[in-house]
Design an enzyme around this catalytic site. Structure first.
Site, mmCIF file in Angstrom:
data_model
loop_
_atom_site.group_PDB
_atom_site.id
_atom_site.type_symbol
_atom_site.label_atom_id
_atom_site.label_comp_id
_atom_site.label_asym_id
_atom_site.label_seq_id
_atom_site.Cartn_x
_atom_site.Cartn_y
_atom_site.Cartn_z
ATOM 1 C CD1 TRP A 68 -1.626 87.652 21.402
ATOM 2 C CD2 TRP A 68 -0.254 90.055 21.474
ATOM 3 N NE1 TRP A 68 -2.091 88.867 21.919
ATOM 4 C CE2 TRP A 68 -1.985 89.872 22.170
ATOM 5 C CE3 TRP A 68 0.851 90.465 20.656
ATOM 6 C CZ2 TRP A 68 -1.762 91.605 22.195
ATOM 7 C CZ3 TRP A 68 0.129 92.195 21.220
ATOM 8 C CH2 TRP A 68 -1.120 92.393 21.005
ATOM 9 N NE ARG A 298 12.889 85.746 16.190
ATOM 10 C CZ ARG A 298 12.690 85.310 16.636
ATOM 11 N NH1 ARG A 298 12.568 85.310 18.042
ATOM 12 N NH2 ARG A 298 11.132 84.417 16.182
#
Length: 578
Positions: A68, A298
């Site tokens: 992914w 992040r």
């Protein structure tokens, strides 16, 4: 010198994918690798071809979190870049908890790892003959290699093709590792117990490598696939392995937020290429929280979104902000992000005409099984690689696109494993096979209890140990999880399986055996992972990187240390300098 960089591209006949009904499972391997993402696949490839290797995966080799991964893999290969700059960026993002020696090793080996992947056939994007490099958040240079926006799939597909051509590697699909098998006198790891073909069996190995990935499914909102249930960490913890920094979870800022849709990750590379993060008024609010705006690390961007929604949304739990890709030229969007375009179209979003609704979701676990640079744990014969390991590379906050790199760099270290490194075991005869039997109505009740636990647990952990934490909610959640662990242990299947002796096989004859035993095992692992994350978050009384506490909102110099746990004991450990 590390020899794996000249890995040959083998040309053995390609075998079919084997199902468990088609194979006879050997009782012993030289090395067992548990997990078939990038870390497990590359580890298996790098192990000496003279060793008999078993590659165990509970799904198929085509399904893992690595598959992914969208953004790419970082390496300082540009003329204006260097490993020293990559090291600086990684340490800066790690918020004071990176082990410098591990970061130096990662960045210095990265260029050769890219060469190895290219030689194996990984088709990274190019500009002419040169490898294409893009910028991602908190990187000071364009150094992220990519294959459109499906880099993980390209890497794992190529590695899988090579693994299936190796005659010394046997791939066992849909086999579920349950526990480590330790020698009682020495404590050495001598194999694993696993479930396959409706039975539990014990398999010996001279070395066991856990490469099972992360545990994102412990959170209600996650970008991880359903297989990411923290199996390796839970199995290792129950066996007495030392774990490190489990409180540090990276929440990706931009997961697709659409009713009915999976929390599909909108890659950081989108913001690196110029996309804007905006609120309902179209304002780039991230600059209120950090000078770099949407290109901040992040954890900063995730908290910016969380805080902004807490302040402005009627229901922050279901609210979202917007990721606007329209500042990026349309031809570049089609070239770089075709999969994102396709997925958004599937959910009625035209990225060329409108922004994407996004909100944070659990994405990556910085903590894991404590290892050294050779992937060794405190249990002789047990190794860990990839997200399930804690190498010290990521510190309190992972730098974008260092995760695939870590899988490759540290997986390569197993190339140095020799027959002399393998634990020699004394053969012991298998015990008689036990059979698990249960009344149909009682079995149905047990299934219902497991399903309820599996539904409630991620919600509890998301609410108490998500982006923002505090002692009061952590304490309540810890008590709740302990109660659920007791309920789980009282289940008839738990009482039966937890009473097994080493090398005692089991046959299971009940409906939906495979599905229900997997539900049981994953639920138990998730309960343990939840307990470990909650307790670790309560233990660290500061905020740092991916761990933010409302009651301790600042970093504390006294806590610029690792947190370690073994069984139920937590303690601090200094970071490693170069």
């Amino acid at each position: 010198m590390i020899t794996h960089y000249s890995l040959p591209i083998t040309r053995y006949p390609l075998p079919r994918f084997l199902t468990l009904s088609q194979i006879e499972f050997p009782s012993q391997f030289d090395v067992l690798v548990v997990g078939a993402g990038a870390a497990g696949l590359y580890t298996a490839l790098c192990l000496p071809e003279s060793l008999r290797v078993g590659l165990i995966t509970k799904e198929t080799v085509a399904l893992s979190a690595s598959d992914w991964a969208q953004g790419g893999i970082a390496a300082a290969i540009a003329p204006n870049d260097s490993p020293s700059l990559h090291i600086e960026d990684t340490i800066q993002a790690g918020a004071g908890l990176c082990d410098v020696a591990a970061v130096e090793f990662l960045a210095q080996q990265a260029p050769k790892c890219i060469e190895s992947l290219v030689n194996l056939g990984v088709a990274f994007d190019r500009h002419g003959q040169a490898l294409a490099l893009t910028l991602e958040a908190a990187h000071s240079r364009n150094r992220v290699l990519h294959a459109a926006d499906t880099t993980g799939r390209e890497v794992t597909t190529t590695l899988t093709d090579q693994v299936l051509r190796r005659p010394n590697i046997q791939v066992i699909q849909q086999a579920l590792a349950l526990s480590l098998w330790l020698e009682p006198e020495t404590g050495h790891c001598q194999g694993i117990s696993l479930f396959y073909q409706g039975a539990i069996t014990w398999v010996r190995a001279g070395a066991v490598v856990l490469a099972t990935g992360g545990g994102g499914q412990v959170f209600a909102q996650t970008t991880n696939p359903a297989v990411s249930t923290g199996d390796g960490v839970a199995i290792a913890w129950r066996a007495g392995a030392i774990l490190r920094d489990l409180e540090f979870v990276q929440f990706h800022p931009t997961a697709l937020t659409k009713p009915g849709a999976d929390r599909f990750l909108i890659s950081e590379a989108v913001r690196g290429e110029g996309a804007h993060l905006v609120d309902n008024e179209g304002r780039r609010f991230a600059f209120d929280y950090h000078p770099a705006g949407e290109l901040a690390p992040r954890d900063v961007v995730s908290r910016a979104i969380f805080s902004h929604l807490q302040r402005t949304a009627v229901d922050p739990a279901t609210a979202h902000v917007w990721l606007d890709m329209r500042p990026i030229p349309e031809d570049k969007i089609r070239l770089r992000f075709p999969n994102i375009v396709k997925v958004c179209q599937r959910w009625g979003i035209d990225v060329f005409r409108e922004p994407i609704p996004v909100a944070p979701a659990a994405h990556y676990w910085m903590g894991g099984i404590a290892t050294n640079l050779k992937n060794q744990t405190n249990i002789p014969g047990l190794y860990a690689v990839g997200e399930t390991a804690s190498t010290g590379v990521h510190g309190a906050n992972r730098l974008a696109s260092n995760s695939l790199l870590e899988c490759i760099v540290f997986g390569a270290q197993l190339a140095n494993l020799t027959p002399a490194d393998l634990i020699q075991h004394t053969e012991t005869p298998a015990l008689p096979t036990r059979e698990f039997k249960i009344d149909a109505s009682e079995w149905q009740h047990q299934q219902s209890q497991l399903a309820i636990l599996r539904e409630k647990l991620p919600r509890l952990v998301w609410q108490s140990a998500g982006i923002c934490r505090e002692q009061s909610t952590l304490s309540v959640a810890i008590a709740t999880v302990k109660s659920w662990q007791q309920d789980f242990a009282a289940l008839p299947l738990s009482q039966f399986l937890l009473s097994l002796q080493p090398n005692e096989p089991v046959s299971c004859n009940f409906s939906d055996t495979d599905q229900q035993l997997r539900l049981w095992a994953e639920t138990g692992n998730l309960l343990d992972v939840a307990y470990l994350i909650l307790k670790s978050a309560a233990f660290r009384i500061e905020s740092r990187g991916g761990h933010f506490r409302l009651d301790y909102p600042h970093s504390n110099p006294d806590w610029q240390v690792h947190s370690l746990v073994q069984k139920h004991q937590w303690w601090q450990s200094p970071i490693m300098k170069s």
